[in-house]
Design an enzyme around this catalytic site. Structure first.
Site, PDB file in Angstrom:
ATOM      1  N   LYS A 191      -2.710 -16.307   8.864  1.00 27.21           N
ATOM      2  CA  LYS A 191      -1.930 -15.452   9.771  1.00 27.21           C
ATOM      3  C   LYS A 191      -1.205 -16.191  10.892  1.00 27.21           C
ATOM      4  O   LYS A 191      -0.088 -16.630  10.674  1.00 27.21           O
ATOM      5  CB  LYS A 191      -2.819 -14.325  10.301  1.00 27.21           C
ATOM      6  CG  LYS A 191      -3.117 -13.285   9.228  1.00 27.21           C
ATOM      7  CD  LYS A 191      -3.408 -11.910   9.800  1.00 27.21           C
ATOM      8  CE  LYS A 191      -3.315 -10.825   8.756  1.00 27.21           C
ATOM      9  NZ  LYS A 191      -4.487 -10.626   7.924  1.00 27.21           N
ATOM     10  N   TYR A 238     -12.743  -7.070   5.538  1.00 27.25           N
ATOM     11  CA  TYR A 238     -11.485  -7.237   4.807  1.00 27.25           C
ATOM     12  C   TYR A 238     -11.207  -8.722   4.636  1.00 27.25           C
ATOM     13  O   TYR A 238     -11.239  -9.483   5.618  1.00 27.25           O
ATOM     14  CB  TYR A 238     -10.295  -6.578   5.536  1.00 27.25           C
ATOM     15  CG  TYR A 238      -9.012  -6.816   4.769  1.00 27.25           C
ATOM     16  CD1 TYR A 238      -8.724  -6.059   3.641  1.00 27.25           C
ATOM     17  CD2 TYR A 238      -8.138  -7.833   5.129  1.00 27.25           C
ATOM     18  CE1 TYR A 238      -7.580  -6.315   2.891  1.00 27.25           C
ATOM     19  CE2 TYR A 238      -6.995  -8.097   4.387  1.00 27.25           C
ATOM     20  CZ  TYR A 238      -6.723  -7.331   3.263  1.00 27.25           C
ATOM     21  OH  TYR A 238      -5.602  -7.594   2.518  1.00 27.25           O
ATOM     22  N   TYR A 260       0.836  -1.212   0.000  1.00 26.70           N
ATOM     23  CA  TYR A 260       0.000   0.000   0.000  1.00 26.70           C
ATOM     24  C   TYR A 260       0.865   1.255   0.000  1.00 26.70           C
ATOM     25  O   TYR A 260       0.638   2.178   0.778  1.00 26.70           O
ATOM     26  CB  TYR A 260      -0.945   0.006   1.212  1.00 26.70           C
ATOM     27  CG  TYR A 260      -1.755  -1.267   1.320  1.00 26.70           C
ATOM     28  CD1 TYR A 260      -2.808  -1.505   0.441  1.00 26.70           C
ATOM     29  CD2 TYR A 260      -1.454  -2.234   2.268  1.00 26.70           C
ATOM     30  CE1 TYR A 260      -3.552  -2.679   0.510  1.00 26.70           C
ATOM     31  CE2 TYR A 260      -2.183  -3.410   2.338  1.00 26.70           C
ATOM     32  CZ  TYR A 260      -3.225  -3.620   1.456  1.00 26.70           C
ATOM     33  OH  TYR A 260      -3.943  -4.779   1.527  1.00 26.70           O
ATOM     34  N   ASP A 280     -14.320 -16.088   7.812  1.00 34.35           N
ATOM     35  CA  ASP A 280     -12.912 -15.775   7.590  1.00 34.35           C
ATOM     36  C   ASP A 280     -12.292 -15.479   8.960  1.00 34.35           C
ATOM     37  O   ASP A 280     -12.465 -14.399   9.511  1.00 34.35           O
ATOM     38  CB  ASP A 280     -12.819 -14.564   6.648  1.00 34.35           C
ATOM     39  CG  ASP A 280     -11.378 -14.106   6.423  1.00 34.35           C
ATOM     40  OD1 ASP A 280     -10.479 -14.607   7.126  1.00 34.35           O
ATOM     41  OD2 ASP A 280     -11.171 -13.236   5.562  1.00 34.35           O
TER      42      ASP A 280
HETATM   43  C1  LIG Z   1      -4.890 -10.667   6.535  1.00 34.95           C
HETATM   44  C2  LIG Z   1      -6.260 -11.160   6.199  1.00 34.95           C
HETATM   45  C3  LIG Z   1      -6.542 -11.785   4.977  1.00 34.95           C
HETATM   46  C4  LIG Z   1      -5.506 -11.927   3.875  1.00 34.95           C
HETATM   47  O1  LIG Z   1      -4.455 -12.720   4.253  1.00 34.95           O
HETATM   48  P1  LIG Z   1      -3.043 -12.608   3.470  1.00 34.95           P
HETATM   49  O2  LIG Z   1      -2.208 -13.671   4.078  1.00 34.95           O
HETATM   50  O3  LIG Z   1      -2.555 -11.215   3.700  1.00 34.95           O
HETATM   51  O4  LIG Z   1      -3.342 -12.849   2.029  1.00 34.95           O
HETATM   52  C5  LIG Z   1      -7.821 -12.247   4.758  1.00 34.95           C
HETATM   53  N1  LIG Z   1      -8.780 -12.110   5.692  1.00 34.95           N
HETATM   54  C6  LIG Z   1      -8.546 -11.521   6.876  1.00 34.95           C
HETATM   55  C7  LIG Z   1      -9.644 -11.425   7.886  1.00 34.95           C
HETATM   56  C8  LIG Z   1      -7.284 -11.019   7.169  1.00 34.95           C
HETATM   57  O5  LIG Z   1      -7.056 -10.405   8.344  1.00 34.95           O
END
Ligand SMILES: *Cc1c(COP(=O)(O)O)cnc(C)c1O
Length: 429
Positions: free
Chosen positions: A279, A149, A21, A250
Site C-alpha cells: 500500500k 483481511y 466488488y 501483514d
Molecule cells: C490491501 C491489503 C492487502 C492486499 O493488498 P493488494 O495490494 O490490494 O493486493 C493485504 N493485506 C492487508 C492488511 C491489506 O490492507
C-alpha cells in the site's frame, strides 16, 4: 472538461469496465477524475473533492508530489523495467537496505512483488517451504483471525475472514485454514492470557500441521477497522515460540506511519518471522509490495529441496516502483511525520466526536491517521456515495463503516471539512 465529456466517460466505463466488488450489469455511475493535487481530487466536470481515502490508504504524501514526480522522471530516464532474474539495480538494492534498516533487526531478506495480495502469497509460500526444508512438510495449515483481511488471491483469501470473504462462494477451491475469534481486548488495554485461549487451544491441538499464524498487527483493516491491544501480539509471539510455529505480520495497511508508529509492530515491540508491506510503500504512485524474512528462514529455505525459493513475478522489483518507494520512504522520514499523524488523530477524534450522539452510531474511534464511525447497520453505498460527493469529500464506506485514512499532509481546515461532512451524512441517514 465539459459535462458531455464527463458523461461520455461514465458511459464508456459502463460499457466495458468492471470495478472492484461490483456488479457488471447493475453498478451505480462512477465518478471520472481528471487530475489530483495535494489532498484534492478534481472530477472531470470541474468539481473538487477532499480525499479522505488516500486511494485506499496509499497516498500518504498526497497527489502530484514534486519529490515523487522527480523520482519517477529521473528513473524513467534511466530504465523503466528490467527482469529481476540475473539482473539487479540501484533502486532495489537501496530500497531493500532501507526496509531492513527500518524494520526489526532480524528481518534482513527482502522479496519484492507486485501487490499486497502477492506479498501475502509469498509469505505463505515462504512458511510452507521453510517447514518442507526442515523435514516437516505436514505443516501446511495457517491460523488466522476472524475479521482479518489479507488480500484477494487464493492463498490470501483463504486466511481472510470466512464470512466477509464469502468463502462459501469458492467451495473446495479454497484451502481450509484455522480461524480463531478476533481479539476483543481494545487498543491501549493489557491483554489477559485468557484472551488468547482459543489461539492456544488451536495451536495445542494442531501445531503439527500448522505452518504459521498470520495477523494484521494492532489494526484489522478491511475486515472491520478494529483496533486491538498491542499486548495481544506479545502473547501471540510467546505462543508461537512455545508451539514452534512461524508468525507472519501483514502490515500492508498499517505500515509507514498510519498507526502513529512507523510500523504497528513497534507498539508491541514484537518481531515477526515474516513481514508483509505494500500500500503506502510507493506513496500511492505505483504498485509494489515486499515480503521480509529473517536470514535464518531464508537460509533454511535455500538449504531445502531445489535450493531456491519458488516465486518470481515478471514485474518483480520494478525499477520505477522501487525508485518511487525509496523517494516516498525518505520523504516520510524527512518530515516530523509522528507529529503530523498525532495531529491528525487529534483532529479526527475531535471532528468525529459529534457522531457519538447520533442515532444508528455504534462506535466512533480513531488511531493514528485512521478515523472510524461504526454504524449499527450497513450503509447503502448507492445512496450514500453521492451524499459525500455533494458535500465535496471523497469517502467510501464499506459495510457498517464510514471511515477515513487521509494523506498525512491534510491541513487542519480540510480535516475539519472532511469530518463535518462525515458527521453530516451519518446524521442524514
Ligand atoms: C490491501 C491489503 C492487502 C492486499 O493488498 P493488494 O495490494 O490490494 O493486493 C493485504 N493485506 C492487508 C492488511 C491489506 O490492507
Amino acid at each position: 472538461m465539459s459535462d458531455n465529456r464527463y458523461r461520455a466517460l461514465q458511459q464508456g466505463d459502463r460499457a466495458h469496465l468492471w470495478h472492484p466488488y461490483a456488479s457488471a450489469v447493475d453498478a451505480p455511475d462512477m465518478y471520472p477524475v481528471s487530475s489530483a493535487q495535494g489532498v484534492r481530487l478534481q472530477l472531470a466536470d470541474g468539481r473538487e473533492l477532499i480525499d479522505g481515502m488516500a486511494s485506499w490508504w496509499c497516498a500518504i504524501h498526497g497527489y502530484n508530489h514534486p519529490v515523487l514526480n522527480r523520482a519517477v522522471q529521473s528513473q524513467l530516464a534511466q530504465v523503466s523495467h528490467l527482469m529481476f532474474g540475473g539482473l539487479t539495480h540501484a533502486p532495489a538494492v537501496e530500497l531493500a537496505a532501507l526496509l531492513c534498516e527500518l524494520t526489526p533487526a532480524p528481518l534482513q531478506r527482502v522479496f519484492f512483488s507486485d501487490s499486497g495480495s502477492v506479498a501475502v502469497e509469498v509469505a505463505m509460500k515462504m512458511a510452507l517451504q521453510y517447514w518442507q526444508a526442515r523435514g516437516l512438510a505436514r505443516r501446511q495449515k495457517f491460523v488466522a483471525l476472524r475479521n482479518g483481511y489479507h488480500g484477494d488471491t487464493f492463498g490470501a483469501m483463504s486466511v481472510c475472514d470466512p464470512v466477509t470473504g464469502m468463502h462459501h462462494l469458492f467451495g473446495d477451491a479454497l484451502h481450509r485454514q484455522y480461524f480463531v475469534p478476533a481479539p476483543e481486548v481494545p487498543w491501549g488495554e493489557p491483554c489477559p492470557a485468557s484472551a488468547l485461549a482459543a489461539m492456544r487451544a488451536t495451536l495445542q491441538a494442531h501445531a503439527a500441521e500448522i505452518a504459521a499464524v498470520i495477523v494484521e498487527p494492532v489494526v484489522q483493516g478491511a475486515g472491520g477497522m478494529r483496533f486491538y491491544s498491542a499486548d495481544y501480539l506479545r502473547q501471540l509471539r510467546a505462543l508461537c515460540n512455545e508451539f514452534d510455529v512461524l508468525l507472519i505480520f501483514d502490515e500492508i495497511a498499517t505500515g509507514f506511519g498510519r498507526t502513529g508508529k512507523l510500523f504497528a509492530l513497534e507498539h508491541a515491540q514484537v518481531v515477526p518471522d515474516i513481514l508483509c508491506l505494500g500500500k503506502a510503500l510507493t506513496g500511492g504512485y505505483m504498485t509494489l509490495a515486499a515480503t521480509l524474512c529473517s536470514d535464518a528462514i531464508a537460509a533454511t529455505i535455500s538449504g531445502g529441496e531445489g535450493g531456491a525459493f519458488m516465486h518470481g513475478p515478471t514485474f518483480m522489483a520494478n525499477p520505477l516502483a522501487c525508485a518511487t518507494a525509496l523517494a516516498s520512504v525518505r520523504l516520510l522520514l524527512s518530515h516530523p511525520w509522528q507529529r503530523e499523524v498525532a495531529r491528525l488523530q487529534q483532529e479526527l477524534s475531535q471532528g468525529l466526536a459529534p457522531a457519538r450522539d447520533l442515532d444508528g452510531v455504534a462506535d466512533v474511534r480513531t488511531l493514528g491517521a485512521i478515523g472510524v464511525i461504526e454504524l449499527r447497520e450497513a450503509v447503502d453505498l448507492r445512496r450514500v456515495q453521492p451524499m459525500f460527493v455533494e458535500r465535496g469529500v471523497w469517502v467510501r464506506p464499506f459495510g457498517r463503516l464510514v471511515y477515513v485514512m487521509p494523506p498525512y499532509i491534510m491541513q487542519s481546515q480540510d480535516v475539519a471539512a472532511l469530518t463535518a461532512a462525515m458527521v453530516d451524512v451519518v446524521a442524514a441517514l
